[in-house]
Design a protein around this motif. Structure first.
Motif, PDB file in Angstrom:
ATOM      1  N   LYS A 172       8.950  40.774 -13.100  1.00  0.00           N
ATOM      2  CA  LYS A 172       8.797  39.392 -13.531  1.00  0.00           C
ATOM      3  C   LYS A 172       6.918  39.211 -13.672  1.00  0.00           C
ATOM      4  N   ASN A 173       6.165  40.101 -13.307  1.00  0.00           N
ATOM      5  CA  ASN A 173       4.675  39.594 -13.620  1.00  0.00           C
ATOM      6  C   ASN A 173       4.718  41.123 -13.146  1.00  0.00           C
ATOM      7  N   TRP A 174       3.185  41.572 -14.630  1.00  0.00           N
ATOM      8  CA  TRP A 174       3.001  43.072 -14.766  1.00  0.00           C
ATOM      9  C   TRP A 174       1.701  43.273 -14.105  1.00  0.00           C
ATOM     10  N   LEU A 175       1.226  42.749 -12.832  1.00  0.00           N
ATOM     11  CA  LEU A 175      -0.213  43.067 -12.539  1.00  0.00           C
ATOM     12  C   LEU A 175       0.362  43.514 -10.958  1.00  0.00           C
ATOM     13  N   THR A 176       1.670  42.541 -10.311  1.00  0.00           N
ATOM     14  CA  THR A 176       1.797  43.041  -9.196  1.00  0.00           C
ATOM     15  C   THR A 176       2.711  43.277  -9.532  1.00  0.00           C
ATOM     16  N   TYR A 177       3.829  44.032 -10.376  1.00  0.00           N
ATOM     17  CA  TYR A 177       4.976  44.443 -10.529  1.00  0.00           C
ATOM     18  C   TYR A 177       6.462  44.315 -10.125  1.00  0.00           C
ATOM     19  N   THR A 178       5.938  43.068  -9.533  1.00  0.00           N
ATOM     20  CA  THR A 178       6.886  42.107  -8.464  1.00  0.00           C
ATOM     21  C   THR A 178       8.284  41.805  -9.793  1.00  0.00           C
ATOM     22  N   LEU A 191      -3.212  50.169 -17.835  1.00  0.00           N
ATOM     23  CA  LEU A 191      -3.186  48.364 -16.317  1.00  0.00           C
ATOM     24  C   LEU A 191      -3.903  47.708 -18.110  1.00  0.00           C
ATOM     25  N   GLY A 192      -4.411  48.212 -18.836  1.00  0.00           N
ATOM     26  CA  GLY A 192      -4.658  48.466 -20.005  1.00  0.00           C
ATOM     27  C   GLY A 192      -4.331  47.474 -20.856  1.00  0.00           C
ATOM     28  N   THR A 193      -2.653  48.684 -20.724  1.00  0.00           N
ATOM     29  CA  THR A 193      -1.896  48.651 -22.115  1.00  0.00           C
ATOM     30  C   THR A 193      -0.945  47.154 -21.514  1.00  0.00           C
ATOM     31  N   ASN A 194      -0.940  47.124 -20.296  1.00  0.00           N
ATOM     32  CA  ASN A 194      -0.132  46.051 -19.824  1.00  0.00           C
ATOM     33  C   ASN A 194      -1.185  44.548 -20.079  1.00  0.00           C
ATOM     34  N   LEU A 195      -2.029  44.251 -19.639  1.00  0.00           N
ATOM     35  CA  LEU A 195      -3.049  43.230 -20.293  1.00  0.00           C
ATOM     36  C   LEU A 195      -2.971  43.322 -21.572  1.00  0.00           C
ATOM     37  N   LEU A 196      -3.152  44.170 -23.004  1.00  0.00           N
ATOM     38  CA  LEU A 196      -3.296  43.894 -24.431  1.00  0.00           C
ATOM     39  C   LEU A 196      -2.283  43.059 -24.879  1.00  0.00           C
ATOM     40  N   TYR A 197      -0.473  43.324 -23.732  1.00  0.00           N
ATOM     41  CA  TYR A 197       0.543  43.144 -24.735  1.00  0.00           C
ATOM     42  C   TYR A 197       1.889  42.452 -23.974  1.00  0.00           C
ATOM     43  N   ARG A 198       1.533  43.194 -22.880  1.00  0.00           N
ATOM     44  CA  ARG A 198       2.698  42.294 -22.032  1.00  0.00           C
ATOM     45  C   ARG A 198       1.955  40.894 -21.372  1.00  0.00           C
ATOM     46  N   LEU A 199       0.027  41.110 -21.458  1.00  0.00           N
ATOM     47  CA  LEU A 199       0.026  39.925 -20.669  1.00  0.00           C
ATOM     48  C   LEU A 199      -0.648  38.225 -21.679  1.00  0.00           C
ATOM     49  N   GLY A 200      -1.097  39.750 -22.742  1.00  0.00           N
ATOM     50  CA  GLY A 200      -1.939  38.788 -23.603  1.00  0.00           C
ATOM     51  C   GLY A 200      -3.650  37.891 -22.995  1.00  0.00           C
ATOM     52  N   GLU A 201      -4.026  39.106 -22.772  1.00  0.00           N
ATOM     53  CA  GLU A 201      -5.833  38.881 -22.433  1.00  0.00           C
ATOM     54  C   GLU A 201      -5.822  40.088 -22.883  1.00  0.00           C
ATOM     55  N   PRO A 202      -6.232  39.845 -24.785  1.00  0.00           N
ATOM     56  CA  PRO A 202      -7.018  41.528 -25.730  1.00  0.00           C
ATOM     57  C   PRO A 202      -8.676  41.151 -24.645  1.00  0.00           C
ATOM     58  N   GLU A 203      -8.884  40.372 -24.380  1.00  0.00           N
ATOM     59  CA  GLU A 203     -10.707  40.117 -23.888  1.00  0.00           C
ATOM     60  C   GLU A 203     -10.187  41.044 -22.484  1.00  0.00           C
ATOM     61  N   LYS A 204      -9.693  41.435 -21.908  1.00  0.00           N
ATOM     62  CA  LYS A 204      -9.673  41.730 -20.584  1.00  0.00           C
ATOM     63  C   LYS A 204      -8.966  43.324 -20.771  1.00  0.00           C
ATOM     64  N   ALA A 205      -8.291  43.761 -21.903  1.00  0.00           N
ATOM     65  CA  ALA A 205      -7.913  44.828 -21.768  1.00  0.00           C
ATOM     66  C   ALA A 205      -8.979  45.878 -22.258  1.00  0.00           C
ATOM     67  N   ALA A 265      -9.392  50.986 -30.067  1.00  0.00           N
ATOM     68  CA  ALA A 265      -9.163  50.454 -31.846  1.00  0.00           C
ATOM     69  C   ALA A 265      -8.192  49.471 -31.709  1.00  0.00           C
ATOM     70  N   GLU A 266      -6.710  49.543 -30.471  1.00  0.00           N
ATOM     71  CA  GLU A 266      -5.972  48.835 -30.916  1.00  0.00           C
ATOM     72  C   GLU A 266      -6.210  47.161 -30.538  1.00  0.00           C
ATOM     73  N   ALA A 267      -7.207  47.357 -28.957  1.00  0.00           N
ATOM     74  CA  ALA A 267      -7.757  46.228 -28.646  1.00  0.00           C
ATOM     75  C   ALA A 267      -8.625  45.138 -29.808  1.00  0.00           C
ATOM     76  N   SER A 268      -9.708  46.114 -29.948  1.00  0.00           N
ATOM     77  CA  SER A 268     -10.854  45.905 -31.171  1.00  0.00           C
ATOM     78  C   SER A 268     -10.036  44.812 -32.200  1.00  0.00           C
ATOM     79  N   ILE A 269      -8.692  45.762 -32.619  1.00  0.00           N
ATOM     80  CA  ILE A 269      -8.236  44.976 -33.576  1.00  0.00           C
ATOM     81  C   ILE A 269      -7.094  43.508 -33.040  1.00  0.00           C
ATOM     82  N   MET A 270      -6.953  43.649 -32.012  1.00  0.00           N
ATOM     83  CA  MET A 270      -6.685  42.248 -31.555  1.00  0.00           C
ATOM     84  C   MET A 270      -7.850  41.435 -30.872  1.00  0.00           C
ATOM     85  N   ASN A 271      -9.058  41.606 -30.501  1.00  0.00           N
ATOM     86  CA  ASN A 271     -10.018  40.765 -30.730  1.00  0.00           C
ATOM     87  C   ASN A 271     -10.442  40.445 -31.571  1.00  0.00           C
ATOM     88  N   SER A 272      -9.792  40.414 -33.069  1.00  0.00           N
ATOM     89  CA  SER A 272     -10.738  40.557 -34.442  1.00  0.00           C
ATOM     90  C   SER A 272     -11.579  41.134 -34.755  1.00  0.00           C
TER      91      SER A 272
END
Length: 544
Positions: A268-274, A457-471, A493-500
């Motif tokens: 339920k939380n991809w940062l804490t893995y609860t 963690l970057g993968t989680n931020l980018l796709y599971r948590l919708g935080e492309p800038e943090k990723a 490259a992926e994160a750059s695409i997601m950040n336009s």
């Protein structure tokens, strides 16, 4: 020989850009172990039939006990079940909870039924074999002889035999199973068979290729019902489960069973893995053949023993004739190193052919590996999906049984969980970077500090948590730690695409092209990212 990753940290994400579907992206998410400390476990006594010199019959079994317990304690697995067979030695281990939530906890045992998902087709094949032994059907006969309404558009379908559905070479169209609008009527399976009557087969002639489709097993289940004159679920009980003494197993016809089974869970939380329970339960009689089986560790072991011993049960009784039992281990080659069996995926070899079947559906995970020539089998199940990879666990146990390694495997916490928990508390990426450096310096062996582990963690931020800038910020830090990593440049490259940021995305991809990735997977990822970049640039040009 098996490739084993005792600790398989999460890695990057193969992504095809905005035009890529969620299902496609999920299919390319690489597997990784999850980590969290569960507060309670319950371990039942080992069930081990002594009789050989295998490690299951020696003091070494304590290492397997410890490994299974460590997996369940260190990974966010509400429950974990393991079945291991070698010869006549049978090991069962059940640990954790069938329900693990803030308001309710219930213990998981070797008798607890769990959703077997895609493994269900193997039981359907078992039933077909039993009916063939009894002379009630012929596996070489056309399906339409038993189901007159079976049709695929204007195609002559008499060439599609029962055996083609069993090994998925009939060209049956593939569709995702559904349970959001379940059909619990007695005509549910027939409606599944009829639902494809306007569609063309995926290929002709039957038997020439493989097309994996859950509908193969749903149509077989419909056929079983028509041949026996019974509801499919009822025949499975009286014709298969009861003769095999599978007292905990069933194919449900309604929802009355839910109080006693393992419940699905999710991160339920991809940062804490609860984790927590999931409200939706996978149930639809339209897919009873492909997704209906519920079983326990004890029952699974009994059925698996019978399959591995060509129709003979652990009690010495004949459930199938030996010739039919041998037929269930037949396979058809699909590639140089792959084959399709009677419900199984197969890796053929001259001396050690391996059969396996996996599922990760409805927030349940399970996998079986079987090597009949060695009378060896391993099954691993849990009531969660996430990134839990049963294959690495199964392979580690097999290598341990083969005495290729001293323990079944090593379990380390997922670094992404420790870093994610820090980010959850502070909200600052700099604090995450400092924690990584401190852990690596002061707790050298506590975590896996590899590039694959760090980038999760970057993968989680980018796709599971919708935080492309943090990723993107995180991947830039990863590049400082691993400046020559192809994987990190792909992540950037992926994160750059997601950040336009098309310019930097292209620059990172150009570096990868220069490096020339040595794996087909890396090359595919480069191609997908270039396509995503091209699609994004085209969309921007049209808007302008």
């Amino acid at each position: 020989m098996f490739t084993v990753f005792p600790v398989l940290p999460g890695t990057g994400f193969l992504y095809g850009g905005e035009t890529c579907t969620k299902e496609f992206k999920n299919s390319y998410m690489k597997k990784g172990f999850l980590i969290a400390c569960l507060t309670a476990i319950s371990v039942l006594p080992v069930s081990c039939n002594k009789g050989t010199d295998s490690r299951l019959a020696t003091g070494d079994i304590e290492k397997l006990d410890a490994y299974v317990e460590e997996l369940q304690q260190k990974l966010p697995l509400p429950c974990l079940g393991v079945v291991v067979m070698k010869g006549k030695d049978i090991y069962l281990r059940a640990t954790g909870h069938r329900i693990f939530s803030e308001g309710q906890k219930a213990v998981f045992s070797e008798r607890t039924p769990f959703f077997a998902g895609d493994l269900s087709g193997l039981l359907v094949v078992t039933a077909i074999a039993r009916l063939a032994d009894e002379g009630k059907l012929d596996m070489d006969a056309p399906v339409v002889d038993y189901l007159p309404y079976f049709a695929l558009a204007d195609t002559d379908i008499r060439g599609i035999k029962i055996k083609h559905l069993i090994n998925q070479t009939g060209g049956i169209p593939g569709h995702s199973v559904m349970w959001d609008l379940p059909d619990l009527s007695d005509s549910a399976l027939e409606s599944t068979t009829r639902s494809i009557h306007l569609q063309q087969p995926e290929f002709v002639p039957p038997g020439s290729r493989v097309k994996r489709s859950p509908y193969n097993f749903d149509i077989l289940a419909d056929l079983i019902a028509k041949v026996t004159g019974m509801a499919f679920e009822d025949y499975m009980k009286t014709g298969v489960l009861e003769p095999l003494r599978m007292k905990d197993s069933f194919f449900p016809k309604d929802e009355t069973f839910k109080a006693s089974v393992a419940w699905p869970h999710a991160i339920k939380n991809w940062l804490t893995y609860t984790t927590d329970t999931v409200g939706a339960y996978p149930l639809n009689r339209q897919h009873s053949g492909s997704m209906g089986w519920h079983t326990s560790l004890r029952d699974l072991s009994g059925w698996l023993f019978m399959i591995m011993h060509k129709g003979k049960t652990a009690e010495g009784a004949r459930f199938l004739t030996r010739s039919t039992g041998e037929k269930l281990l037949a396979w058809q080659r699909t590639g140089e190193m792959t084959a399709m069996g009677y419900g199984w995926e197969v890796i053929p070899a001259k001396t050690r052919t391996m059969y396996y079947k996996e599922h990760s559906t409805g927030n349940f995970t399970a996998g079986i590996t079987m090597i009949p020539s060695d009378e060896l089998a391993v099954a691993v199940v849990s009531n969660i999906t996430g990134d839990f990879n049963t294959e690495s666990v199964r392979n580690g146990i097999i290598r341990w049984l083969d005495r290729e390694q001293e323990t079944p495997g090593e379990v380390k916490p997922l670094l992404a969980a420790a870093l994610g928990q820090r980010l959850e508390v502070t909200g600052q990426m700099d604090s995450v970077f400092r924690l990584y450096e401190r852990l690596k310096r002061k707790k050298t062996g506590a975590y896996d500090y590899s590039v694959l582990s760090l980038e999760q963690l970057g993968t989680n931020l980018l796709y599971r948590l919708g935080e492309p800038e943090k990723a993107l910020s995180f991947f830039r830090y990863c590049e400082q730690v691993f400046p020559g990593s192809d994987a990190i440049k792909l992540d950037l490259a992926e994160a750059s695409i997601m950040n336009s940021d098309s310019r930097n995305a292209a620059a990172y991809l150009d570096q990868i092209d220069t490096i020339k990735p040595g794996t087909p997977e890396a090359g595919m990822r480069v191609r997908l990212l270039r396509t995503a970049l091209k699609n994004r640039d085209s969309a921007v040009t049209k808007r302008e």
